[in-house]
Each structure stands twice: as structure tokens, then as C-alpha cells.
Design a protein around this motif. Structure first.
Motif, PDB file in Angstrom:
ATOM      1  N   LEU A 221     -20.012  39.369 109.697  1.00 63.39           N
ATOM      2  CA  LEU A 221     -19.179  38.187 109.470  1.00 63.39           C
ATOM      3  C   LEU A 221     -19.750  37.337 108.341  1.00 63.39           C
ATOM      4  O   LEU A 221     -19.007  36.774 107.533  1.00 63.39           O
ATOM      5  CB  LEU A 221     -19.058  37.364 110.751  1.00 63.39           C
ATOM      6  CG  LEU A 221     -18.206  37.974 111.855  1.00 63.39           C
ATOM      7  CD1 LEU A 221     -18.316  37.146 113.125  1.00 63.39           C
ATOM      8  CD2 LEU A 221     -16.763  38.095 111.415  1.00 63.39           C
ATOM      9  N   TYR A 222     -21.061  37.241 108.279  1.00 65.04           N
ATOM     10  CA  TYR A 222     -21.697  36.481 107.204  1.00 65.04           C
ATOM     11  C   TYR A 222     -21.405  37.123 105.853  1.00 65.04           C
ATOM     12  O   TYR A 222     -21.166  36.442 104.862  1.00 65.04           O
ATOM     13  CB  TYR A 222     -23.199  36.396 107.467  1.00 65.04           C
ATOM     14  CG  TYR A 222     -23.912  35.414 106.576  1.00 65.04           C
ATOM     15  CD1 TYR A 222     -23.760  34.048 106.747  1.00 65.04           C
ATOM     16  CD2 TYR A 222     -24.756  35.846 105.558  1.00 65.04           C
ATOM     17  CE1 TYR A 222     -24.420  33.140 105.944  1.00 65.04           C
ATOM     18  CE2 TYR A 222     -25.416  34.950 104.745  1.00 65.04           C
ATOM     19  CZ  TYR A 222     -25.242  33.599 104.946  1.00 65.04           C
ATOM     20  OH  TYR A 222     -25.886  32.704 104.131  1.00 65.04           O
TER      21      TYR A 222
ATOM     22  N   PRO B 271     -17.885  32.894  99.225  1.00 64.77           N
ATOM     23  CA  PRO B 271     -19.053  32.213  98.643  1.00 64.77           C
ATOM     24  C   PRO B 271     -18.990  30.694  98.803  1.00 64.77           C
ATOM     25  O   PRO B 271     -20.022  30.050  99.019  1.00 64.77           O
ATOM     26  CB  PRO B 271     -19.005  32.612  97.170  1.00 64.77           C
ATOM     27  CG  PRO B 271     -18.225  33.879  97.136  1.00 64.77           C
ATOM     28  CD  PRO B 271     -17.241  33.787  98.264  1.00 64.77           C
ATOM     29  N   GLN B 272     -17.801  30.105  98.727  1.00 65.83           N
ATOM     30  CA  GLN B 272     -17.679  28.654  98.881  1.00 65.83           C
ATOM     31  C   GLN B 272     -18.051  28.229 100.307  1.00 65.83           C
ATOM     32  O   GLN B 272     -18.775  27.261 100.509  1.00 65.83           O
ATOM     33  CB  GLN B 272     -16.245  28.180  98.574  1.00 65.83           C
ATOM     34  CG  GLN B 272     -15.819  28.394  97.150  1.00 65.83           C
ATOM     35  CD  GLN B 272     -15.270  29.806  96.915  1.00 65.83           C
ATOM     36  OE1 GLN B 272     -15.059  30.572  97.847  1.00 65.83           O
ATOM     37  NE2 GLN B 272     -15.055  30.138  95.650  1.00 65.83           N
ATOM     38  N   ASN B 273     -17.539  28.972 101.287  1.00 66.67           N
ATOM     39  CA  ASN B 273     -17.863  28.638 102.674  1.00 66.67           C
ATOM     40  C   ASN B 273     -19.345  28.861 102.967  1.00 66.67           C
ATOM     41  O   ASN B 273     -19.970  28.085 103.690  1.00 66.67           O
ATOM     42  CB  ASN B 273     -17.022  29.472 103.644  1.00 66.67           C
ATOM     43  CG  ASN B 273     -15.587  29.026 103.688  1.00 66.67           C
ATOM     44  OD1 ASN B 273     -15.254  27.923 103.256  1.00 66.67           O
ATOM     45  ND2 ASN B 273     -14.723  29.876 104.194  1.00 66.67           N
ATOM     46  N   ARG B 274     -19.915  29.911 102.408  1.00 72.00           N
ATOM     47  CA  ARG B 274     -21.337  30.184 102.618  1.00 72.00           C
ATOM     48  C   ARG B 274     -22.196  29.078 102.013  1.00 72.00           C
ATOM     49  O   ARG B 274     -23.169  28.632 102.626  1.00 72.00           O
ATOM     50  CB  ARG B 274     -21.733  31.523 102.021  1.00 72.00           C
ATOM     51  CG  ARG B 274     -23.174  31.880 102.368  1.00 72.00           C
ATOM     52  CD  ARG B 274     -23.627  33.168 101.774  1.00 72.00           C
ATOM     53  NE  ARG B 274     -22.816  34.267 102.255  1.00 72.00           N
ATOM     54  CZ  ARG B 274     -22.908  35.505 101.800  1.00 72.00           C
ATOM     55  NH1 ARG B 274     -23.797  35.789 100.881  1.00 72.00           N
ATOM     56  NH2 ARG B 274     -22.135  36.450 102.262  1.00 72.00           N
ATOM     57  N   ALA B 275     -21.834  28.615 100.813  1.00 73.87           N
ATOM     58  CA  ALA B 275     -22.587  27.535 100.170  1.00 73.87           C
ATOM     59  C   ALA B 275     -22.495  26.260 100.992  1.00 73.87           C
ATOM     60  O   ALA B 275     -23.502  25.549 101.168  1.00 73.87           O
ATOM     61  CB  ALA B 275     -22.060  27.291  98.765  1.00 73.87           C
ATOM     62  N   ARG B 276     -21.310  25.969 101.534  1.00 73.00           N
ATOM     63  CA  ARG B 276     -21.139  24.775 102.356  1.00 73.00           C
ATOM     64  C   ARG B 276     -21.960  24.887 103.649  1.00 73.00           C
ATOM     65  O   ARG B 276     -22.595  23.931 104.075  1.00 73.00           O
ATOM     66  CB  ARG B 276     -19.653  24.584 102.668  1.00 73.00           C
ATOM     67  CG  ARG B 276     -19.347  23.244 103.280  1.00 73.00           C
ATOM     68  CD  ARG B 276     -17.867  22.986 103.406  1.00 73.00           C
ATOM     69  NE  ARG B 276     -17.297  24.013 104.268  1.00 73.00           N
ATOM     70  CZ  ARG B 276     -16.076  24.508 104.133  1.00 73.00           C
ATOM     71  NH1 ARG B 276     -15.296  24.089 103.166  1.00 73.00           N
ATOM     72  NH2 ARG B 276     -15.633  25.432 104.948  1.00 73.00           N
ATOM     73  N   GLU B 277     -21.958  26.064 104.246  1.00 77.66           N
ATOM     74  CA  GLU B 277     -22.726  26.289 105.468  1.00 77.66           C
ATOM     75  C   GLU B 277     -24.229  26.186 105.194  1.00 77.66           C
ATOM     76  O   GLU B 277     -24.971  25.569 105.963  1.00 77.66           O
ATOM     77  CB  GLU B 277     -22.400  27.663 106.040  1.00 77.66           C
ATOM     78  CG  GLU B 277     -23.057  27.956 107.356  1.00 77.66           C
ATOM     79  CD  GLU B 277     -22.677  29.319 107.891  1.00 77.66           C
ATOM     80  OE1 GLU B 277     -23.536  29.934 108.538  1.00 77.66           O
ATOM     81  OE2 GLU B 277     -21.541  29.763 107.661  1.00 77.66           O
ATOM     82  N   ASP B 278     -24.690  26.783 104.093  1.00 79.27           N
ATOM     83  CA  ASP B 278     -26.113  26.724 103.747  1.00 79.27           C
ATOM     84  C   ASP B 278     -26.554  25.292 103.445  1.00 79.27           C
ATOM     85  O   ASP B 278     -27.682  24.908 103.767  1.00 79.27           O
ATOM     86  CB  ASP B 278     -26.415  27.623 102.550  1.00 79.27           C
ATOM     87  CG  ASP B 278     -26.341  29.105 102.905  1.00 79.27           C
ATOM     88  OD1 ASP B 278     -26.373  29.420 104.113  1.00 79.27           O
ATOM     89  OD2 ASP B 278     -26.226  29.928 101.977  1.00 79.27           O
ATOM     90  N   ALA B 279     -25.669  24.500 102.844  1.00 76.89           N
ATOM     91  CA  ALA B 279     -26.004  23.103 102.544  1.00 76.89           C
ATOM     92  C   ALA B 279     -26.137  22.284 103.827  1.00 76.89           C
ATOM     93  O   ALA B 279     -26.950  21.358 103.897  1.00 76.89           O
ATOM     94  CB  ALA B 279     -24.943  22.495 101.642  1.00 76.89           C
TER      95      ALA B 279
END
Length: 80
Positions: A31-32, A37-45
Motif C-alpha cells: 500500500l505504501y 508521491p504527494q500523499n507520501r510527502a504529506r504523510e512523511d511530513a
């Protein structure tokens, strides 16, 4: 009766928990990978760090701090 229920619940938890953990790891990884990429960057932030570091920090706070004694190095006869 309560002790029997407790032992039974512990056995069920162990039998159910291990396979669930083994299944969730590859599912979470996949799932990851599928995440944009936008959602991953928001989640990582929003995440305060890598999961293993978060757990290590939490565990470290739970352990009473005891001063470490000096250790003696036999290789060069000095304290390390």
C-alpha cells in the motif's frame, strides 16, 4: 474461572496475532508503494520520524536513567 479465561485469551491472542502481523507487513509495504508521491510527502511530513526511531524514543523514556560506570579497556590500559 477467570484464570482459565485469561489463559484461553492469551492463547487465542498468540495464535491470531502472529499470522496477522505476518500478513500486515507485506500488505502495508505494498500500500505504501502504491501511494501517490504527494500523499507520501504529506504523510512523511506529519510523521515525527522513522517508525523504529519513534519506538526507540518511547522505550528510552520508559527506562529509568542509571549512570553508566566507567569501563576499563584492557587493550590500551585506558578508560573508555
Amino acid at each position: 474461572m477467570r484464570i482459565r479465561d485469561l489463559v484461553e485469551d492469551l492463547a487465542i491472542t498468540r495464535v491470531a496475532g502472529y499470522p496477522a502481523t505476518r500478513v500486515m507487513e507485506p500488505v502495508s509495504t505494498r500500500l505504501y508503494q502504491l501511494e501517490s508521491p504527494q500523499n507520501r510527502a504529506r504523510e512523511d511530513a506529519a510523521r515525527p520520524g522513522a517508525p523504529y526511531r519513534i519506538v526507540a524514543r518511547s522505550a528510552h523514556r520508559c527506562i529509568p536513567q542509571v549512570p553508566c560506570p566507567q569501563r576499563y579497556s584492557t587493550s590500551d590500559n585506558s578508560f573508555i
